[in-house]
Design a protein around this motif. Structure first.
Motif, PDB file in Angstrom:
ATOM      1  N   GLU A  95      57.450  31.413 -10.215  1.00 17.95           N
ATOM      2  CA  GLU A  95      57.540  31.351 -11.469  1.00 17.95           C
ATOM      3  C   GLU A  95      58.919  30.610 -12.241  1.00 17.95           C
ATOM      4  OE1 GLU A  95      57.211  31.665 -15.813  1.00 17.95           O
ATOM      5  OE2 GLU A  95      55.896  31.655 -14.343  1.00 17.95           O
ATOM      6  N   TRP A 146      58.953  26.931 -11.383  1.00 17.21           N
ATOM      7  CA  TRP A 146      58.230  26.253 -12.471  1.00 17.21           C
ATOM      8  C   TRP A 146      59.003  26.102 -13.614  1.00 17.21           C
ATOM      9  CZ3 TRP A 146      54.593  22.817 -12.104  1.00 17.21           C
ATOM     10  CH2 TRP A 146      53.655  22.996 -11.155  1.00 17.21           C
ATOM     11  N   ILE A 166      49.044  33.281 -18.939  1.00 26.04           N
ATOM     12  CA  ILE A 166      48.531  33.219 -17.866  1.00 26.04           C
ATOM     13  C   ILE A 166      47.112  33.844 -18.175  1.00 26.04           C
ATOM     14  CG2 ILE A 166      48.522  34.053 -15.343  1.00 26.04           C
ATOM     15  CD1 ILE A 166      51.543  34.424 -15.896  1.00 26.04           C
ATOM     16  N   ARG A 176      48.242  29.707 -10.097  1.00 27.49           N
ATOM     17  CA  ARG A 176      47.900  30.369 -11.499  1.00 27.49           C
ATOM     18  C   ARG A 176      47.398  29.560 -12.413  1.00 27.49           C
ATOM     19  NH1 ARG A 176      53.623  33.129 -13.591  1.00 27.49           N
ATOM     20  NH2 ARG A 176      53.520  31.408 -14.734  1.00 27.49           N
TER      21      ARG A 176
END
Length: 162
Positions: A42, A45, A70, A121
Motif C-alpha cells: 500500500e 502504491w 478495496i 487487490r
C-alpha cells in the motif's frame, strides 16, 4: 524524490518501488509480521501515485481518483523476511475496468529477484458524495494502463467495462 529516482533495478513489466522493513515491523519470531506485507505494498502504491501527481489531503470531495475502496485482497506468503533493511514492492495492473482496477504486487528483494509474498487487490473508484462506483479519470486510466502486464495489454483482457 521521484519513483524513478528511487527505483533500484528494472522489471519486465510494472514498477519496482523501494520499501523499507524496520526492526519494529518484525514479530516475536523475528519475521516480518503478516499484516506488514500488504501495508508495504500500500505504501509503495501511494508513493507511485504521489510521484504521478495524485495525492490525498483529507478532503474526499477533492480526492478524485484517490477516492477508492478495496473490494478484495489476497496475499500469498512465499518465504519470510527475517531482517530489517531495503526491499522492494513490484507493482503492476492486471485488470483495468471502467470503475474497478485490479493490481498485483510482490514484496521482493531490492533487486526484484527474490519473492517473499505476492498478491492482488481490487479497488473500486467511488463518488465521495454517493459512495457508489464512478469511472476513473482519463489521466488515471492512462497511467494505470502503462502498468498493465504485457499479456493483458496484448489481449485486451486488462481493460473491460466493469
Amino acid at each position: 524524490m521521484s519513483v524513478e529516482a528511487l527505483q533500484t533495478t528494472t522489471v519486465p513489466y510494472g514498477e519496482l518501488v523501494p520499501v523499507t522493513v524496520h526492526f519494529d515491523d518484525l514479530d516475536a519470531l523475528g519475521m516480518l509480521h503478516n499484516s506488514r506485507y500488504p501495508l508495504l505494498a500500500e505504501r509503495a502504491w501511494a508513493e507511485y501515485w504521489h510521484g504521478h501527481g495524485f495525492s490525498f489531503d483529507g478532503d474526499w470531495a477533492a480526492a478524485g481518483d484517490m477516492c477508492n475502496v478495496i473490494k478484495e485482497m489476497r496475499v500469498s506468503y512465499e518465504r519470510p523476511v527475517t531482517r530489517p533493511g531495503r526491499y522492494a514492492a513490484h507493482l503492476w495492473v492486471s485488470r483495468l475496468g471502467r470503475t474497478g482496477l485490479t493490481y498485483g504486487f510482490r514484496l521482493c528483494s531490492a533487486d526484484g529477484t527474490e519473492t517473499y509474498a505476492q498478491g492482488h487487490r481490487v479497488l473500486v473508484r467511488i463518488d465521495a458524495q454517493t459512495l457508489r462506483p464512478t469511472p476513473w479519470s482519463d489521466r488515471a486510466r492512462t497511467i494505470a494502463a502503462g502498468l498493465l502486464r504485457p499479456e493483458e495489454a496484448a489481449t485486451g483482457a486488462g481493460a473491460d467495462a466493469a
